[in-house]
Design a protein around this motif. Structure first.
Motif, PDB file in Angstrom:
ATOM      1  N   VAL A   1      24.138  21.805  37.017  1.00  0.00           N
ATOM      2  CA  VAL A   1      25.350  20.729  36.512  1.00  0.00           C
ATOM      3  C   VAL A   1      26.073  22.436  35.590  1.00  0.00           C
ATOM      4  O   VAL A   1      25.733  23.609  35.415  1.00  0.00           O
ATOM      5  N   VAL A   2      27.631  22.212  36.364  1.00  0.00           N
ATOM      6  CA  VAL A   2      28.326  22.718  35.384  1.00  0.00           C
ATOM      7  C   VAL A   2      29.527  21.878  34.475  1.00  0.00           C
ATOM      8  O   VAL A   2      29.905  20.765  34.853  1.00  0.00           O
ATOM      9  N   ILE A   3      29.470  22.800  33.462  1.00  0.00           N
ATOM     10  CA  ILE A   3      30.395  21.753  32.432  1.00  0.00           C
ATOM     11  C   ILE A   3      31.687  22.808  32.012  1.00  0.00           C
ATOM     12  O   ILE A   3      31.488  23.961  32.348  1.00  0.00           O
ATOM     13  N   GLY A   4      33.009  22.062  32.000  1.00  0.00           N
ATOM     14  CA  GLY A   4      33.766  22.972  31.157  1.00  0.00           C
ATOM     15  C   GLY A   4      34.923  22.006  31.227  1.00  0.00           C
ATOM     16  O   GLY A   4      34.913  20.915  30.696  1.00  0.00           O
ATOM     17  N   VAL A   5      36.222  22.648  30.394  1.00  0.00           N
ATOM     18  CA  VAL A   5      37.404  21.899  30.227  1.00  0.00           C
ATOM     19  C   VAL A   5      38.287  22.571  31.343  1.00  0.00           C
ATOM     20  O   VAL A   5      38.415  23.279  31.276  1.00  0.00           O
ATOM     21  N   ARG A   6      38.788  21.187  31.490  1.00  0.00           N
ATOM     22  CA  ARG A   6      39.920  21.409  32.760  1.00  0.00           C
ATOM     23  C   ARG A   6      40.994  21.891  32.332  1.00  0.00           C
ATOM     24  O   ARG A   6      41.749  21.820  30.652  1.00  0.00           O
ATOM     25  N   GLU A   7      42.174  22.633  33.111  1.00  0.00           N
ATOM     26  CA  GLU A   7      43.045  23.309  32.855  1.00  0.00           C
ATOM     27  C   GLU A   7      43.800  22.327  32.207  1.00  0.00           C
ATOM     28  O   GLU A   7      44.732  20.942  33.103  1.00  0.00           O
ATOM     29  N   GLY A   8      44.680  22.685  30.605  1.00  0.00           N
ATOM     30  CA  GLY A   8      45.538  21.176  30.731  1.00  0.00           C
ATOM     31  C   GLY A   8      44.762  20.212  29.443  1.00  0.00           C
ATOM     32  O   GLY A   8      45.298  20.026  28.798  1.00  0.00           O
ATOM     33  N   GLY A   9      43.677  20.856  29.469  1.00  0.00           N
ATOM     34  CA  GLY A   9      43.312  19.441  28.656  1.00  0.00           C
ATOM     35  C   GLY A   9      41.776  20.007  27.812  1.00  0.00           C
ATOM     36  O   GLY A   9      42.098  22.381  27.643  1.00  0.00           O
ATOM     37  N   LYS A  10      41.634  19.084  26.876  1.00  0.00           N
ATOM     38  CA  LYS A  10      40.916  19.022  25.036  1.00  0.00           C
ATOM     39  C   LYS A  10      39.464  18.861  25.537  1.00  0.00           C
ATOM     40  O   LYS A  10      38.471  19.598  24.879  1.00  0.00           O
ATOM     41  N   ASP A  11      38.713  18.100  26.434  1.00  0.00           N
ATOM     42  CA  ASP A  11      37.705  17.524  26.454  1.00  0.00           C
ATOM     43  C   ASP A  11      35.904  18.272  28.180  1.00  0.00           C
ATOM     44  O   ASP A  11      37.075  18.670  28.443  1.00  0.00           O
ATOM     45  N   THR A  12      35.540  18.309  27.436  1.00  0.00           N
ATOM     46  CA  THR A  12      34.597  19.116  27.713  1.00  0.00           C
ATOM     47  C   THR A  12      33.796  18.096  29.296  1.00  0.00           C
ATOM     48  O   THR A  12      33.368  16.943  28.683  1.00  0.00           O
ATOM     49  N   VAL A  13      34.094  18.639  30.341  1.00  0.00           N
ATOM     50  CA  VAL A  13      34.157  17.371  31.216  1.00  0.00           C
ATOM     51  C   VAL A  13      33.025  18.684  32.041  1.00  0.00           C
ATOM     52  O   VAL A  13      32.825  19.267  32.063  1.00  0.00           O
ATOM     53  N   VAL A  14      32.077  17.440  33.468  1.00  0.00           N
ATOM     54  CA  VAL A  14      31.264  17.785  34.330  1.00  0.00           C
ATOM     55  C   VAL A  14      32.676  18.099  35.178  1.00  0.00           C
ATOM     56  O   VAL A  14      32.656  17.733  35.717  1.00  0.00           O
ATOM     57  N   PHE A  15      31.904  19.646  35.444  1.00  0.00           N
ATOM     58  CA  PHE A  15      32.346  20.121  36.805  1.00  0.00           C
ATOM     59  C   PHE A  15      32.036  19.452  38.387  1.00  0.00           C
ATOM     60  O   PHE A  15      32.452  19.772  39.411  1.00  0.00           O
ATOM     61  N   GLY A  16      30.793  19.863  37.923  1.00  0.00           N
ATOM     62  CA  GLY A  16      29.905  19.801  38.760  1.00  0.00           C
ATOM     63  C   GLY A  16      28.229  19.517  38.419  1.00  0.00           C
ATOM     64  O   GLY A  16      27.664  19.525  38.321  1.00  0.00           O
ATOM     65  N   SER A  17      27.753  18.448  39.780  1.00  0.00           N
ATOM     66  CA  SER A  17      26.527  17.617  39.079  1.00  0.00           C
ATOM     67  C   SER A  17      25.338  17.948  40.470  1.00  0.00           C
ATOM     68  O   SER A  17      25.816  16.950  41.101  1.00  0.00           O
TER      69      SER A  17
END
Length: 291
Positions: A53-69
């Protein structure tokens, strides 16, 4: 523009080449991001892995989301639970071993966290699992330009895939030149159509050439820029075949730091361009399937 510099190399001109080149990004469908593609491949290569599972903050975003799972694509680009510190630890019962690695761009910027869960068998070595995780993290970093790139759709355009001679050249060239962060081959499909990316080490296969690319492809100009956080030297050069005929454009990105010799980096890029040209008999060869 911030980061511009004077270049006394004939037709070379400075533009926001790669910055504008990825302004338009198709929507992600079914959770299939570029990260999702990379971790699916990584899991398939290591049978001991239960999930990635990879998590991170999208460019220009604020919340941590799942990039891939690899657990569920339905989780991709949805809010992610907070993850604790980097490092490995045994799950309850010692049946699984979890490693958390920093997910970094090719220029070393942390853009997220990679969480790899291994199925632990009798006598399993945490050191071995850590080594596998380190390798996956390094490979993903090598192929990621930015957080924006991480959540590109995969495929970018289903008509194009990394199974061409152009991609074979790209992969070989990136290995032979470790200082090369990004390489992209832009060419026009045989029979006509729009010029697209057909070779790349950061995905985006089938991305249509923009106005800046067009100046290189059609007029033979050169685009140069200091990009990222002033840590990338970005150059886009006319691409020729072995006969010297211009057939497209070649995008190259190198690491950069204040005081680096820009002229020398650009000259190095030209040498790589010429090295690649000698491997291309004609434009059609770039689109030939090799696997």
């Amino acid at each position: 523009m911030k980061g511009k510099f004077a270049v006394l190399l004939g037709a070379a001109c400075l533009t926001a080449t790669m910055a504008r080149a990825d302004d338009y990004i198709p929507p992600v469908v079914g959770g299939h991001t570029y990260v999702q593609h990379m971790i699916t491949q990584a899991k398939a290569a290591h049978l001991q892995i239960a999930s990635i599972v990879v998590i991170g903050v999208r460019e220009g975003g604020k919340d941590t989301v799942v990039f891939g799972s690899t657990v569920s694509t339905a989780r991709v680009l949805k809010p992610a639970p907070a993850e604790d510190r980097l490092g490995g630890n045994w799950a309850p019962g010692h049946r699984q071993y979890v490693v958390r690695e920093a997910y970094k761009s090719s220029t070393g910027h942390t853009i997220g966290t990679i969480v790899i869960t291994f199925n632990a068998t009798r006598g399993a070595s945490s050191k071995r699992f850590d080594g596998i995780a380190d390798g996956i993290a390094a490979q993903m970093s090598r192929g990621t330009l930015s957080a924006k790139n991480a959540v590109d759709p995969w495929p970018y355009d289903a008509r194009f895939a990394p199974n061409t001679y152009a991609q074979q050249i790209t992969e070989r060239t990136v290995v032979e030149h470790p200082d090369l962060l990004v390489m992209m081959i832009h060419a026009t499909p045989p029979g006509g159509g729009k010029n697209v990316i057909i070779g790349s080490n950061i995905g985006r296969f089938g991305k249509i050439a923009d106005e800046d690319d067009g100046r290189v492809i059609n007029a033979g100009s050169t685009n140069l820029e200091i990009g990222g956080d002033n840590d990338r030297f970005e150059t886009e050069l006319p691409l020729n075949d072995a006969s010297g005929k211009r057939i497209g454009a070649l995008g190259l990105v190198f690491s950069y730091h204040d005081g680096a010799d820009k002229e020398a980096i650009h000259a190095h890029g030209l040498a790589i361009r010429d090295e690649i040209a000698r491997q291309i008999p004609n434009n059609a060869a770039l689109f030939r399937r090799v696997r």
